[in-house]
Scaffold this motif. Structure first.
Motif, short mmCIF file in Angstrom:
data_model
loop_
_atom_site.label_atom_id
_atom_site.label_comp_id
_atom_site.label_asym_id
_atom_site.label_seq_id
_atom_site.Cartn_x
_atom_site.Cartn_y
_atom_site.Cartn_z
N GLN A 92 66.53 -79.15 71.80
CA GLN A 92 65.78 -79.82 70.77
C GLN A 92 64.67 -79.08 70.28
N TRP A 93 63.91 -78.53 71.19
CA TRP A 93 62.62 -78.06 70.65
C TRP A 93 62.54 -76.68 70.35
N GLN A 94 63.89 -75.78 70.80
CA GLN A 94 64.19 -74.64 70.29
C GLN A 94 64.46 -74.73 68.65
N THR A 95 65.39 -75.95 68.43
CA THR A 95 65.82 -75.82 67.02
C THR A 95 64.51 -76.39 66.11
N LEU A 96 63.85 -77.34 66.75
CA LEU A 96 62.57 -77.62 65.89
C LEU A 96 61.70 -76.39 65.84
N ASN A 97 61.25 -75.68 66.78
CA ASN A 97 60.67 -74.41 66.61
C ASN A 97 61.04 -73.39 65.78
N ALA A 98 62.41 -73.49 65.72
CA ALA A 98 62.95 -72.50 64.69
C ALA A 98 62.81 -72.80 63.36
N GLU A 99 62.89 -73.98 63.06
CA GLU A 99 62.66 -74.62 61.56
C GLU A 99 61.32 -74.17 61.30
N LEU A 100 60.25 -74.45 62.08
CA LEU A 100 58.99 -74.35 61.98
C LEU A 100 58.74 -73.01 61.62
N LYS A 101 59.30 -72.14 62.60
CA LYS A 101 59.04 -70.57 62.46
C LYS A 101 59.47 -70.04 61.11
N ALA A 102 60.69 -70.59 60.68
CA ALA A 102 61.23 -70.09 59.26
C ALA A 102 60.32 -70.55 58.26
N TYR A 103 59.81 -71.86 58.40
CA TYR A 103 58.95 -72.53 57.11
C TYR A 103 57.98 -71.62 57.13
N LEU A 104 56.96 -71.12 58.39
CA LEU A 104 55.89 -70.46 58.07
C LEU A 104 56.21 -69.03 57.76
N LEU A 105 57.43 -68.68 58.01
CA LEU A 105 57.61 -67.21 57.40
C LEU A 105 57.53 -67.38 56.17
N SER A 106 58.46 -68.18 55.43
CA SER A 106 58.55 -68.25 53.83
C SER A 106 57.36 -68.65 53.30
N ASN A 107 56.54 -69.69 53.80
CA ASN A 107 55.48 -70.00 53.04
C ASN A 107 54.08 -69.68 53.51
N PHE A 108 54.05 -69.09 54.74
CA PHE A 108 52.53 -68.66 55.30
C PHE A 108 52.29 -67.34 55.48
N TYR A 109 52.97 -66.64 56.33
CA TYR A 109 53.39 -65.08 56.67
C TYR A 109 53.38 -64.40 55.38
N ARG A 110 54.20 -64.79 54.51
CA ARG A 110 54.54 -64.00 53.14
C ARG A 110 53.82 -64.55 52.03
N HIS A 111 52.76 -65.60 52.17
CA HIS A 111 51.99 -65.78 51.11
C HIS A 111 51.43 -64.60 50.76
N TYR A 112 50.91 -64.57 49.25
CA TYR A 112 50.29 -63.49 48.71
C TYR A 112 48.85 -63.27 49.17
N ARG A 113 48.27 -64.32 49.46
CA ARG A 113 46.84 -64.47 50.03
C ARG A 113 46.74 -63.81 51.38
N VAL A 114 47.86 -64.31 52.41
CA VAL A 114 48.03 -63.76 53.66
C VAL A 114 48.35 -62.03 53.65
N MET A 115 49.20 -61.85 52.75
CA MET A 115 49.53 -60.56 52.61
C MET A 115 48.41 -59.60 52.25
N ARG A 116 47.61 -60.12 51.43
CA ARG A 116 46.37 -59.36 50.99
C ARG A 116 45.48 -59.35 51.96
N MET A 117 45.30 -60.32 52.71
CA MET A 117 44.36 -60.03 54.02
C MET A 117 44.77 -59.16 54.99
N ALA A 118 46.06 -59.04 55.27
CA ALA A 118 46.66 -58.21 56.24
C ALA A 118 46.93 -56.81 55.58
N ALA A 119 46.72 -56.62 54.29
CA ALA A 119 46.35 -55.24 53.97
C ALA A 119 45.24 -54.75 54.11
N LYS A 120 44.20 -55.47 53.63
CA LYS A 120 42.61 -55.23 53.73
C LYS A 120 42.40 -54.90 55.11
N ALA A 121 43.04 -55.89 56.22
CA ALA A 121 42.58 -55.32 57.56
C ALA A 121 43.06 -54.22 57.98
#
Length: 188
Positions: A92-121
């Motif tokens: 159950q939690w493998q499935t829940l975590n997979a959904e959460l990780k997919a959401y974070l990948l699409s909506n946070f890790y690849r967000h332009y502000r996060v990408m800009r900060m990573a490039a600056k770093a």
């Protein structure tokens, strides 16, 4: 959980969207909160993240214990013979975590502000590494001594010491050090 918290706190993640995730629904229900609760509320966000961590840790402990029992593990040798990991989330939690990780990948890790900060770093760290390896005398005295002690036996020691030095910096210190090295107005 830290990235989820950072995403909510920064306003990059939409609290309403987060509430639609299976893991969020589980956490909110365990807190006695509505499935449409406002995760933009600081106090609720803290409680939500703490409970998410608690539920995940409890799940891993319970699932791992079940996996040990199911595999008939009685000794360390029994464990070593298994071709798979025993410590894991429940299905159950493998499935829940997979959904959460997919959401974070699409909506946070690849967000332009996060990408800009990573490039600056990356640029900042690359600049520090380049300056220190091209002129070791810009390193603090104690770091220069570490280089001198080992460079006679290993000519590749300087990059290793510089990597270790940079890795030990806090974000704030690395930014300040970059300013000291590159800003002509900054005092060394």
């Amino acid at each position: 959980t830290s990235d989820l918290d950072d995403g909510l706190r920064s306003g990059i993640l939409n609290p309403g969207e987060v509430c639609t995730l299976g893991a969020a629904r589980e956490v909110l229900a365990s807190l006695g909160e509505s499935p449409t609760a406002d995760l933009g509320n600081t106090q609720l966000r803290y409680r939500f993240i703490r409970r998410l961590i608690g539920l995940e840790v409890s799940d891993v402990i319970a699932a791992t214990e079940k996996n040990i029992q199911d595999a008939g593990i009685a000794t360390l040798a029994d464990l070593r013979r298994l071709p798979h990991n025993v410590a894991a989330y429940s299905p159950q939690w493998q499935t829940l975590n997979a959904e959460l990780k997919a959401y974070l990948l699409s909506n946070f890790y690849r967000h332009y502000r996060v990408m800009r900060m990573a490039a600056k770093a990356r640029r900042l760290i690359t600049d520090l590494f380049t300056v220190y390896t091209e002129d070791r005398f810009q390193l603090p005295s104690e770091v220069q001594q570490r280089v001198a002690l080992n460079s006679a036996t290993d000519p590749h020691w300087l990059p290793r010491v510089v990597c270790d030095y940079i890795a030990g910096m806090t974000d704030r210190y690395a930014i300040q050090e970059h300013e000291r090295l590159f800003d002509p107005e900054e005092r060394a």
